[in-house]
Motif scaffolding. Structure first.
Motif, PDB file in Angstrom:
ATOM      1  N   SER A 109       8.050  19.454  34.922  1.00 11.02           N
ATOM      2  CA  SER A 109       6.866  18.851  35.018  1.00 11.02           C
ATOM      3  C   SER A 109       6.690  17.858  33.634  1.00 11.02           C
ATOM      4  CB  SER A 109       5.911  19.688  34.894  1.00 11.02           C
ATOM      5  OG  SER A 109       5.934  20.879  33.804  1.00 11.02           O
ATOM      6  N   ALA A 112       9.073  14.947  34.326  1.00 17.51           N
ATOM      7  CA  ALA A 112       8.235  13.980  35.283  1.00 17.51           C
ATOM      8  C   ALA A 112       7.271  13.207  34.792  1.00 17.51           C
ATOM      9  CB  ALA A 112       7.885  15.018  36.449  1.00 17.51           C
ATOM     10  N   LEU A 151      10.553  12.869  40.483  1.00 14.83           N
ATOM     11  CA  LEU A 151      10.872  14.014  40.919  1.00 14.83           C
ATOM     12  C   LEU A 151      12.339  14.280  40.994  1.00 14.83           C
ATOM     13  CD1 LEU A 151       8.378  14.062  44.093  1.00 14.83           C
ATOM     14  CD2 LEU A 151       8.206  15.126  41.625  1.00 14.83           C
TER      15      LEU A 151
END
Length: 317
Positions: A109, A112, A151
């Motif tokens: 995360s 990203a 992603l």
């Protein structure tokens, strides 16, 4: 010589120790942590709801903002609930698989979000420096591809860390002096050479994030140069304040992360509790501040929030 029991080299569980030296303050530390997390959930949840329900906000800038909110929610939710369970109930035990999962989602995360911040900087660069090209460059297809790149790149960078950790023997060492599982925090418990983990953890993700930072800096420098050429002093001042706010949030996102990565490699003299407190900053404050700086300070978002929650439909004058 008796055979080595390989199963004993892979711990069934790890123990998260929290913040070393500050165990007696865990309950008090949990209060601002919990408040920050709840505020981040509320802010990002409202932002996603408003962008989802208001068709006028289905534009590149706000779609990137919704991606950022999702990444923020993943970043904080991956770590903070278990952290609070540790602080409140002493529930520091975490299975080996759950620890690796938390490590992967945390770094995934973060990576990203870095790509999304870069995309948002590029969005502002095109909007301010080349406004006539904006619709042609930032098409719906380009936005979808940006999300897929975020992603795919994050997955390709972080997924090898799982295999780099699973190959290591731990010889009974299972206490992690931290509030959550991260790559180097786990690797340092191994009773084997972890030079591959150190090199990969420092070189590959760090290089990718540094590239993002460099491109973000270039984008904002070009944006600022364009702003200084604006004829209206009021418009120039307003846009400059907005850019400064964005840059401050970006710095608050990257600096604690860089500090954490470099401390594992070079910062042996830094007290452990300082290291861990700063490591918690980048899972707490960016998810809290991003909805405020990118959302509330944006006039269109403020108007739609008022319309949806404060003055719905025909109740407004």
């Amino acid at each position: 010589m008796p055979p080595i029991n390989l199963t004993s080299l892979m711990p069934a569980t790890f123990i998260l120790a929290g913040i070393p030296g500050m165990e007696k303050l865990h309950v008090w530390i949990s209060i601002p942590f919990c408040s920050t997390y709840l505020a981040a959930l509320l802010g990002n949840g409202v932002l996603l709801f408003v962008i989802r329900t208001e068709r006028s906000l289905h534009q590149p800038m706000y779609l990137f903002l919704s991606m950022l909110a999702i990444a923020d929610l993943m970043l904080s939710t991956t770590t903070v609930p278990r952290m609070l369970a540790l602080f409140w109930f002493g529930a520091g035990e975490i299975s080996f698989g759950a620890c690796l999962t938390q490590m992967f989602l945390l770094h995934f995360s973060f990576s990203a979000e870095s790509v999304i911040l870069l995309a948002m900087a590029f969005d502002r660069f095109v909007a301010i420096c080349y406004p006539l090209w904006y619709g042609a460059v930032l098409t719906p297809s380009a936005i979808v591809k940006t999300g897929l790149v975020a992603l795919l790149r994050s997955f390709c960078i972080i997924f090898p860390c799982i295999f780099l950790l699973k190959r290591l023997p731990f010889c009974g060492h299972n206490v992690i002096p931290h509030t959550y599982c991260e790559h180097m925090g786990i690797a340092r418990l191994a009773c084997a050479d972890i030079s591959v983990n150190v090199v990969y953890g420092l070189a590959v993700p760090f290089a990718a994030i540094v590239l993002d930072v460099v491109l973000i800096v270039v984008s904002y420098v070009l944006i600022l140069l364009a702003l200084f050429r604006l004829p209206s002093r009021t418009a120039r001042h307003k846009a400059f304040n907005t850019c400064v706010s964005h840059v401050c949030v970006i710095l608050l996102f990257y600096i604690p992360a860089f500090f954490t990565v470099l401390t594992h490699r070079f910062g042996r003299e830094i007290p452990r509790h300082i290291h861990i407190l700063l490591a918690n900053l980048y899972v707490l404050f960016p998810p809290l501040l991003n909805p405020v700086v990118y959302g509330v300070r944006t006039q269109q978002i403020k108007e739609k929030v008022v319309k949806v929650f404060i003055c719905p439909k025909s109740h407004c004058l």
